[in-house]
Design an enzyme around this catalytic site. Sequence first.
Site, PDB file in Angstrom:
ATOM      1  N   LYS A 173       0.828  -1.199   0.000  1.00  0.00           N
ATOM      2  CA  LYS A 173       0.000   0.000   0.000  1.00  0.00           C
ATOM      3  C   LYS A 173       0.873   1.264   0.000  1.00  0.00           C
ATOM      4  O   LYS A 173       0.662   2.184  -0.781  1.00  0.00           O
ATOM      5  CB  LYS A 173      -0.926  -0.001   1.229  1.00  0.00           C
ATOM      6  CG  LYS A 173      -1.928   1.147   1.200  1.00  0.00           C
ATOM      7  CD  LYS A 173      -2.676   1.269   2.514  1.00  0.00           C
ATOM      8  CE  LYS A 173      -3.619   0.121   2.730  1.00  0.00           C
ATOM      9  NZ  LYS A 173      -5.016   0.468   2.625  1.00  0.00           N
ATOM     10  N   ARG A 218      -3.196   2.993   8.751  1.00  0.00           N
ATOM     11  CA  ARG A 218      -3.546   1.709   8.122  1.00  0.00           C
ATOM     12  C   ARG A 218      -2.328   0.825   7.950  1.00  0.00           C
ATOM     13  O   ARG A 218      -1.227   1.310   7.712  1.00  0.00           O
ATOM     14  CB  ARG A 218      -4.100   1.929   6.710  1.00  0.00           C
ATOM     15  CG  ARG A 218      -5.392   2.654   6.635  1.00  0.00           C
ATOM     16  CD  ARG A 218      -5.708   2.867   5.147  1.00  0.00           C
ATOM     17  NE  ARG A 218      -6.541   4.021   4.955  1.00  0.00           N
ATOM     18  CZ  ARG A 218      -7.836   3.959   4.640  1.00  0.00           C
ATOM     19  NH1 ARG A 218      -8.416   2.807   4.468  1.00  0.00           N
ATOM     20  NH2 ARG A 218      -8.521   5.056   4.490  1.00  0.00           N
ATOM     21  N   GLY A 253      -8.058  -7.392   4.777  1.00  0.00           N
ATOM     22  CA  GLY A 253      -8.888  -7.576   5.970  1.00  0.00           C
ATOM     23  C   GLY A 253      -8.207  -8.277   7.123  1.00  0.00           C
ATOM     24  O   GLY A 253      -8.824  -8.528   8.155  1.00  0.00           O
ATOM     25  N   MET A 297      -5.445  -7.276   8.861  1.00  0.00           N
ATOM     26  CA  MET A 297      -4.869  -6.419   9.903  1.00  0.00           C
ATOM     27  C   MET A 297      -5.743  -5.184  10.116  1.00  0.00           C
ATOM     28  O   MET A 297      -6.780  -5.043   9.512  1.00  0.00           O
ATOM     29  CB  MET A 297      -3.445  -6.064   9.539  1.00  0.00           C
ATOM     30  CG  MET A 297      -2.522  -7.277   9.619  1.00  0.00           C
ATOM     31  SD  MET A 297      -0.861  -6.892   9.139  1.00  0.00           S
ATOM     32  CE  MET A 297      -1.030  -6.576   7.422  1.00  0.00           C
ATOM     33  N   ARG A 316      -3.858  -1.280  -6.116  1.00  0.00           N
ATOM     34  CA  ARG A 316      -3.038  -2.496  -6.018  1.00  0.00           C
ATOM     35  C   ARG A 316      -3.457  -3.434  -7.132  1.00  0.00           C
ATOM     36  O   ARG A 316      -4.550  -3.282  -7.702  1.00  0.00           O
ATOM     37  CB  ARG A 316      -3.230  -3.170  -4.663  1.00  0.00           C
ATOM     38  CG  ARG A 316      -4.649  -3.611  -4.408  1.00  0.00           C
ATOM     39  CD  ARG A 316      -4.798  -4.246  -3.034  1.00  0.00           C
ATOM     40  NE  ARG A 316      -6.201  -4.436  -2.737  1.00  0.00           N
ATOM     41  CZ  ARG A 316      -6.690  -4.591  -1.511  1.00  0.00           C
ATOM     42  NH1 ARG A 316      -5.888  -4.556  -0.477  1.00  0.00           N
ATOM     43  NH2 ARG A 316      -7.969  -4.786  -1.326  1.00  0.00           N
ATOM     44  N   HIS A 346      -3.669 -41.872   4.094  1.00  0.00           N
ATOM     45  CA  HIS A 346      -4.223 -42.623   2.974  1.00  0.00           C
ATOM     46  C   HIS A 346      -5.343 -41.846   2.292  1.00  0.00           C
ATOM     47  O   HIS A 346      -5.367 -41.676   1.069  1.00  0.00           O
ATOM     48  CB  HIS A 346      -4.734 -43.972   3.510  1.00  0.00           C
ATOM     49  CG  HIS A 346      -5.473 -44.763   2.497  1.00  0.00           C
ATOM     50  ND1 HIS A 346      -6.848 -44.785   2.447  1.00  0.00           N
ATOM     51  CD2 HIS A 346      -5.041 -45.497   1.460  1.00  0.00           C
ATOM     52  CE1 HIS A 346      -7.220 -45.528   1.431  1.00  0.00           C
ATOM     53  NE2 HIS A 346      -6.139 -45.972   0.822  1.00  0.00           N
ATOM     54  N   SER A 405      14.592 -40.967  -7.042  1.00  0.00           N
ATOM     55  CA  SER A 405      13.365 -40.190  -6.876  1.00  0.00           C
ATOM     56  C   SER A 405      13.242 -39.892  -5.385  1.00  0.00           C
ATOM     57  O   SER A 405      13.204 -40.810  -4.563  1.00  0.00           O
ATOM     58  CB  SER A 405      12.169 -40.996  -7.377  1.00  0.00           C
ATOM     59  OG  SER A 405      11.003 -40.245  -7.192  1.00  0.00           O
ATOM     60  N   CYS A 429       9.056 -37.329  -5.804  1.00  0.00           N
ATOM     61  CA  CYS A 429       7.705 -37.882  -5.958  1.00  0.00           C
ATOM     62  C   CYS A 429       6.905 -37.822  -4.660  1.00  0.00           C
ATOM     63  O   CYS A 429       5.800 -38.347  -4.592  1.00  0.00           O
ATOM     64  CB  CYS A 429       7.740 -39.295  -6.514  1.00  0.00           C
ATOM     65  SG  CYS A 429       8.506 -40.469  -5.386  1.00  0.00           S
ATOM     66  N   TYR A 449      13.179 -33.524 -12.751  1.00  0.00           N
ATOM     67  CA  TYR A 449      11.719 -33.545 -12.861  1.00  0.00           C
ATOM     68  C   TYR A 449      11.049 -33.501 -11.494  1.00  0.00           C
ATOM     69  O   TYR A 449      11.681 -33.760 -10.465  1.00  0.00           O
ATOM     70  CB  TYR A 449      11.244 -34.793 -13.617  1.00  0.00           C
ATOM     71  CG  TYR A 449      11.444 -36.101 -12.871  1.00  0.00           C
ATOM     72  CD1 TYR A 449      10.400 -36.659 -12.137  1.00  0.00           C
ATOM     73  CD2 TYR A 449      12.651 -36.775 -12.909  1.00  0.00           C
ATOM     74  CE1 TYR A 449      10.572 -37.848 -11.452  1.00  0.00           C
ATOM     75  CE2 TYR A 449      12.833 -37.969 -12.233  1.00  0.00           C
ATOM     76  CZ  TYR A 449      11.791 -38.511 -11.500  1.00  0.00           C
ATOM     77  OH  TYR A 449      11.950 -39.664 -10.814  1.00  0.00           O
TER      78      TYR A 449
HETATM   79  C1  PEP Z   1       7.441 -40.889  -0.205  1.00  0.00           C
HETATM   80  O1  PEP Z   1       7.773 -41.461   0.832  1.00  0.00           O
HETATM   81  O2  PEP Z   1       7.641 -39.682  -0.412  1.00  0.00           O
HETATM   82  C2  PEP Z   1       6.740 -41.627  -1.266  1.00  0.00           C
HETATM   83  C3  PEP Z   1       6.446 -41.052  -2.404  1.00  0.00           C
HETATM   84  O3  PEP Z   1       6.357 -42.898  -0.978  1.00  0.00           O
HETATM   85  P1  PEP Z   1       5.068 -43.294  -0.097  1.00  0.00           P
HETATM   86  O4  PEP Z   1       4.281 -42.052   0.116  1.00  0.00           O
HETATM   87  O5  PEP Z   1       4.356 -44.313  -0.881  1.00  0.00           O
HETATM   88  O6  PEP Z   1       5.707 -43.812   1.134  1.00  0.00           O
END
Ligand code: PEP
Length: 885
Positions: A29, A99, A108, A110, A343, A461, A771, A838, A858
């Site tokens: 601001k 302000r 909104g 603060m 803004r 899960h 990975s 992953c 990746y």
């Molecule tokens: C992990 O542990 O990050 C993973 C991808 O394997 P999982 O979640 O199946 O343990």
Amino acid sequence: MERGYPMSTKYVYLFSEGNGKMRELLGGKGANLAEMTNLGMPVPRGFTITTEACTRYYQDDHTIAADIESEINEYVQRLEDMTGKKFGDLSNPLLVSVRSGARASMPGMMDTILNLGLNDTVVEAFAKKTKNPRFAYDSYRRFIQMYSDVVMEVGKKYFEQLIDEMKDKRGVKLDTELTAKDLKELAEQFKAEYRSKLGEEFPQEPKLQMMGAIKAVFRSWDNPRAIYYRRMNDIPSDWGTAVNVQEMVFGNTGDTSGTGVAFTRNPATGEKKLFGEFLMNAQGEDVVAGVRTPQTIDQLAKVMPEVYKQFTDICAVLEYHYRDMQDMEFTIENKKLFMLQTRNGKRTAAAALKIACDLVDEGMITEKEAVCMIEPKSLDSLLHPQFDPEALKKAKPVGQGLAASPGAACGQIVFTAEDATDWAKNGHKVVLVRLETSPEDIEGMHFSQGILTVRGGMTSHAAVVARGMGTCCVSGCGAIKMNEAAKSFELSGKTYKEGDWISIDGTTGNIYGESIATAEATISGEFGRIMAWADRFRDLEVRTNADTPKDAHQAANFGAEGIGLCRTEHMFFDPDRIAAIREMIVSETVEQRERALKKLEPMQQGDFEAIYEAMKGRPVTIRLLDPPLHEFLPTAEEDIVALAKEMNISADHLRGIISGLHEFNPMMGHRGCRLDVTFPEIARMQTTAIIKAALAVRSRRPAWKIEPEIMIPLVGEARELAYVKAVIDSTARLIISEADSDMTYKVGTMIEIPRAALTADEIAKEAEFFSFGTNDLTQMTFGFSRDDAGKFLASYYDHKIYESDPFSKLDQIGVGRLVEMATNLGRKTRPDIHLGICGEQGGDPSTVEFCHKVGLNYVSCSPYRVPIARLAAAQASIKYPRTQK
Ligand code: PEP
Ligand code: MG
């Protein structure tokens, strides 16, 4: 020097001393007010106290140090000189607004105080000067009310009660019907209330009022809603807020004054047309409060044509200047226009895409700038059903859990997966409410609009599976008192039974005890355009975590370039199949296990073929089985009886096996490659299924390059990896040579145990790719269980020990250091090693940026996050270009 701060640090800037680039110091601001001032726009004069002053306020034990206070006073003097007005002066009093304004806008979150500088004598002079006693006393009572609430934390409700009593006494309904005399009396009552609550008089000295207000704004940086907002929006807590002190202008002096807000384009649709509203004879909060209905901005052209023209000219200049849609606040005081704020406007994801594309087409910005304008997380809302915004506004949450999988769901409550399936097949929309979910629930989860669980974190899960399916999920709502037997639960004092309607918002974690209408998301053409630009700029490949052909299809449609993680145990969540994997787990002899594996092998081969088909020649990493035992062992009596029968053993005997397999810490238990070390026949079966599937698809689809990537989970020691790899190699080579094929394959590993990261140079001698499994790596680095940490993490956020869930957003300092170390060690041994992530964090934009910076090849994330990761990867490449590609 005080606490290492040089006395020369400048903590206060006049608007005319700052500029738009100084947002780190002046807040958004403040920087924009400075920029507008420099552009010669009509901005009420004022100054900004920097974010560094806020940081010092916290370091100096919640006080404003003497040097900062005297600098502020010096700037009050300068403001007085510039305006010719004076604090406390009876002929020409200076009144200001105070302000907040952080670096990132936190609408909104603060506090704000208006009309500061009024006191018992100034208000009288002000009444005379404006010839408007009603306005003067209304301003005073508003100020006392705001000051008491915000600065002294007395609470609004006492004052509201007094207003209600006054209205009753006068027999009127609206505040606006109260007279100057009534308001004067109210101001007296407010001061008395202040005295009785705080044991002191309402401060009459304007400088004292101002210091109180500045402190209150600094303090509001740390109020619970601001902390929550920061956590949701990745705003670091050490940024602090700036404070803007600005000469008041009044939109409520009569019919020649007014106030309003406007956007240069429509923030809901992106349409290029001024959008906004205003109210004559009103102060800022009246527009938002909804007491009177505002007029649309184009009507200002009739009410005050010159002002309208001046305003639209300013809008055009501002939008051109900032090269983005602007959200502005303005006030008209006696026909004179003042700009109070500009803004970059908040907007829906659909509007963001349209605006970015339009700005490119208008020649205002480049494609790279367009890509950087879109908030990656906002794309979520384009991919999942959403609540109707009007209906949502009216609804009130009855509870909150973790925002585990985005989207909106509304349906009737069911308590078991079977009921979910049955009810859904009979045409009902259902929300499945469970203590926690288990693999048996998968079918019911598929049939549900959404899933709500009492236990479980972001990688539980329920959360992982729901995200994979793109189903809305709110997990870990510990406030629910579940009575599964009675098919009911209690939340916020109300009992919900089977069949009652409920709505859950997987984007915010909110739970509503009512039905709220939802609408399917639509993807417009701009989405594709932005994504195509993003793909041109990014370095990181984006793969997906997909366990079924359906997920793989979905991910490919969202632009996934391959599968980075196929969890083979998830292929057995299906109720018809779970028995086979359980049989394998509870086998006591090699013969029993091989019998179970024989059942599994054709199922696996079929699945792998379907996945290769779905990915059409894109790379696919298949991970060997990694079933944490507690997720897979049967618990329901009928499942135990059925399995015992299938295995030709007594149910009692099976119960004995199951209790023998019980682990105290299954997440650290007999899972991952440990299974293959103890039972190499498992690795043999899976390798057979993978290689045979690849050979079959290759022969059907000669144009596709199919090279299986087999991934070994939970490795912590190079020899462990070498052992399992040898089993894979001997099996694969035999099948390939028997098929007389020249197919090649790769064997790599997950890096998800700290020891693997620390010895990655050794591991890389065996692994052709890594990975990073940052779910387990986070769990094991922090030493807390991914399934249970939710129970205590909330206290860590409250005390600002952690700012975010390390299972959702990678802890770059600790876990990230292991990732970086393993990346460097791995490349030292094997320069062409292929590296990715992953864990669930792989779809989080800040984690994607980190992965880009440390040089991974990746990221892999759930299908619905693929577009987000593509965009985040492009933004990372634009922000931190890699020197060599
Ligand atoms: C992990 O542990 O990050 C993973 C991808 O394997 P999982 O979640 O199946 O343990
Ligand atoms: Mg893991």
